[in-house]
Enzyme design. Structure first.
Site, short mmCIF file in Angstrom:
data_model
loop_
_atom_site.label_atom_id
_atom_site.label_comp_id
_atom_site.label_asym_id
_atom_site.label_seq_id
_atom_site.Cartn_x
_atom_site.Cartn_y
_atom_site.Cartn_z
N ASP A 219 0.82 -1.21 0.00
CA ASP A 219 0.00 0.00 0.00
C ASP A 219 0.86 1.26 0.00
O ASP A 219 1.96 1.28 0.54
CB ASP A 219 -0.93 -0.03 1.23
CG ASP A 219 -2.10 0.93 1.09
OD1 ASP A 219 -2.35 1.43 -0.03
OD2 ASP A 219 -2.76 1.20 2.11
N HIS B 284 2.65 3.38 -8.90
CA HIS B 284 2.42 1.96 -9.19
C HIS B 284 3.63 1.35 -9.92
O HIS B 284 4.01 0.22 -9.66
CB HIS B 284 1.16 1.80 -10.05
CG HIS B 284 -0.11 2.24 -9.35
ND1 HIS B 284 -0.40 1.85 -8.05
CD2 HIS B 284 -1.15 3.02 -9.75
CE1 HIS B 284 -1.57 2.37 -7.70
NE2 HIS B 284 -2.04 3.09 -8.70
N LEU C 7 10.25 -21.14 -4.12
CA LEU C 7 9.32 -20.16 -3.56
C LEU C 7 7.99 -20.20 -4.30
O LEU C 7 7.96 -20.15 -5.54
CB LEU C 7 9.92 -18.75 -3.69
CG LEU C 7 9.02 -17.57 -3.31
CD1 LEU C 7 8.78 -17.53 -1.79
CD2 LEU C 7 9.63 -16.24 -3.75
#
Ligand code: IPE
Ligand code: IPE
Ligand code: MG
Length: 225
Positions: free
Chosen positions: A12, A29, A122
């Protein structure tokens, strides 16, 4: 030493980062996508098994159309990167509703999921068009469709979007201290780490700081008398 298998991040603060620099929100972004690359590489180095990233919520569709369109394009570009050599140990999985996502994104998602399915170190759980209330509702509907009339916790667990261990640590950047419809079921015993750092500034150093803070936590799971 606390076990650390699964880290989940609420990424965020992109808009505020851009505003502070007098830039359009999309620049926030864009730099945020670089932070995604940084945390994935750090997670690999640190031997974390699962990294969940909250990229777009079911509520984020309510943002201006130009922002949503930009985010979808950025997501498509970011997804393409996951087939590059530096992600050869990363397996991509998806959590969210397919319904509502642009066809272009779904095609790309499926392509990358398939291409990375054999990767071992992962699991990158991309939470996209994700809402936790929707996830639980979808799970209950899947169970009902199986003809069950009595539901156990195990049934819900098994019918969530992904069958992953619960997150040990949930990180939220930008100073907000809320879940915003993220992993409501899975977060029952997670540790939380909140930082004022805005997502585009959150790189390896900040991630390691969060992991260090987690290592000092005392987890109890309700079992200490
Ligand atoms: C996070 O940054 C990215 C998404 C939610 C898609 P924001 O866009 O929410 O940035 P702020 O919270 O407005 O600063
Ligand atoms: C949460 O951030 C969703 C993502 C990070 C994808 P928001 O910026 O949408 O959350 P609120 O509106 O501040 O609660
Ligand atoms: Mg926000």
């Amino acid at each position: 030493m606390n076990k650390l298998s699964h880290v989940a991040i609420i990424m965020d603060g992109n808009g505020r980062w851009a505003k502070l620099k007098n830039l359009p929100r999309k620049e926030g972004h864009k730099e945020g996508a670089n932070s995604v690359e940084a945390v994935v590489q750090t997670a690999l180095k640190e031997g974390i098994s699962v990294l969940s990233l909250y990229a777009f919520s079911t509520e984020n569709w309510a943002r201006p159309k130009t922002e949503v369109t930009y985010l979808m394009q950025l997501l498509a570009d970011t997804l393409s990167k996951f087939t590059e050599d530096k992600y050869k140990d990363v397996k991509l999985v998806f959590s969210g509703r397919r319904l509502g996502l642009p066809k272009k994104i779904l095609t790309k998602l499926d392509e990358v999921i398939k291409a990375t399915a054999g990767n071992k170190k992962l699991i990158l759980n991309l939470c996209l068009n994700y809402g936790a209330r929707q996830e639980i509702t979808d799970a209950v509907n899947k169970i009902l469709a199986q003809g069950k009339t009595k539901i156990t916790e195990g049934d819900i667990e098994k019918n969530l979007y992904q069958n992953l261990p619960a997150p040990d640590l949930i990180i939220r950047t930008s100073g907000e201290e809320r879940l915003s419809n993220f992993l409501l079921w899975q977060a029952a015993y997670s540790e939380f780490y909140f930082t004022k750092t805005l997502w585009p500034d959150f790189k390896e150093k900040d991630f390691l700081k969060a992991l260090l803070a987690y290592s000092k936590r005392e987890r109890r799971f309700g079992n200490r008398g």
